[in-house]
Write a protein that holds these residues in place. Sequence first.
Motif, PDB file in Angstrom:
ATOM      1  N   GLU A 177      24.858  -3.330  46.818  1.00  0.00           N
ATOM      2  CA  GLU A 177      23.913  -4.036  47.685  1.00  0.00           C
ATOM      3  C   GLU A 177      24.139  -3.760  49.168  1.00  0.00           C
ATOM      4  O   GLU A 177      23.380  -4.246  50.000  1.00  0.00           O
ATOM      5  CB  GLU A 177      24.018  -5.535  47.421  1.00  0.00           C
ATOM      6  N   MET A 178      25.172  -2.995  49.490  1.00  0.00           N
ATOM      7  CA  MET A 178      25.516  -2.755  50.896  1.00  0.00           C
ATOM      8  C   MET A 178      24.471  -1.904  51.598  1.00  0.00           C
ATOM      9  O   MET A 178      23.979  -0.931  51.041  1.00  0.00           O
ATOM     10  CB  MET A 178      26.871  -2.047  51.004  1.00  0.00           C
ATOM     11  N   ILE A 214      37.159  -4.068  51.779  1.00  0.00           N
ATOM     12  CA  ILE A 214      36.713  -4.255  50.397  1.00  0.00           C
ATOM     13  C   ILE A 214      36.986  -3.012  49.558  1.00  0.00           C
ATOM     14  O   ILE A 214      36.698  -2.989  48.369  1.00  0.00           O
ATOM     15  CB  ILE A 214      35.225  -4.642  50.309  1.00  0.00           C
ATOM     16  N   THR A 271      38.368  -5.443  45.820  1.00  0.00           N
ATOM     17  CA  THR A 271      37.637  -6.701  45.880  1.00  0.00           C
ATOM     18  C   THR A 271      37.456  -7.242  44.469  1.00  0.00           C
ATOM     19  O   THR A 271      37.468  -6.480  43.501  1.00  0.00           O
ATOM     20  CB  THR A 271      36.259  -6.507  46.552  1.00  0.00           C
ATOM     21  N   GLU A 312      30.558  -5.159  42.625  1.00  0.00           N
ATOM     22  CA  GLU A 312      29.108  -4.971  42.627  1.00  0.00           C
ATOM     23  C   GLU A 312      28.520  -5.104  44.030  1.00  0.00           C
ATOM     24  O   GLU A 312      27.402  -4.670  44.283  1.00  0.00           O
ATOM     25  CB  GLU A 312      28.421  -5.934  41.658  1.00  0.00           C
ATOM     26  N   ARG A 313      29.286  -5.657  44.967  1.00  0.00           N
ATOM     27  CA  ARG A 313      28.802  -5.773  46.346  1.00  0.00           C
ATOM     28  C   ARG A 313      28.520  -4.407  46.960  1.00  0.00           C
ATOM     29  O   ARG A 313      27.697  -4.280  47.852  1.00  0.00           O
ATOM     30  CB  ARG A 313      29.762  -6.575  47.219  1.00  0.00           C
ATOM     31  N   PHE A 314      29.192  -3.351  46.458  1.00  0.00           N
ATOM     32  CA  PHE A 314      28.936  -2.003  46.965  1.00  0.00           C
ATOM     33  C   PHE A 314      27.499  -1.569  46.693  1.00  0.00           C
ATOM     34  O   PHE A 314      26.919  -0.812  47.456  1.00  0.00           O
ATOM     35  CB  PHE A 314      29.897  -0.993  46.332  1.00  0.00           C
ATOM     36  N   PHE A 332      34.723  -8.521  43.568  1.00  0.00           N
ATOM     37  CA  PHE A 332      33.295  -8.363  43.306  1.00  0.00           C
ATOM     38  C   PHE A 332      32.835  -6.954  43.684  1.00  0.00           C
ATOM     39  O   PHE A 332      32.135  -6.761  44.682  1.00  0.00           O
ATOM     40  CB  PHE A 332      32.495  -9.413  44.091  1.00  0.00           C
ATOM     41  N   PRO A 350      37.707   0.311  44.917  1.00  0.00           N
ATOM     42  CA  PRO A 350      37.374  -1.050  45.338  1.00  0.00           C
ATOM     43  C   PRO A 350      38.606  -1.953  45.375  1.00  0.00           C
ATOM     44  O   PRO A 350      39.434  -1.926  44.470  1.00  0.00           O
ATOM     45  CB  PRO A 350      36.375  -1.525  44.284  1.00  0.00           C
TER      46      PRO A 350
END
Length: 66
Positions: free
Chosen positions: A36-37, A9, A28, A32-34, A30, A26
């Motif tokens: 929430e990881m 990602i 990816t 913003e997934r970083f 999305f 990034p």
Amino acid sequence: MADTEFFTIGHIVAPHGVRGDVRIYPDTDFPERFLEMKYAYIDGVKYAVKEARFHKRVVLVKFDGT
């Protein structure tokens, strides 16, 4: 037991500052997934994510223990 599959990602491109952050470009749709990881795998090794934030076109990530 099934093998775990990983997917990319982002790519670590450089260190950032003197407090252990790394710059991740990034790769990816999305990014913003970083934010929430909880964990990231680098070369098959699991690292806990302590903090992530956006900075210009990269994501700055601090891993636990750095």
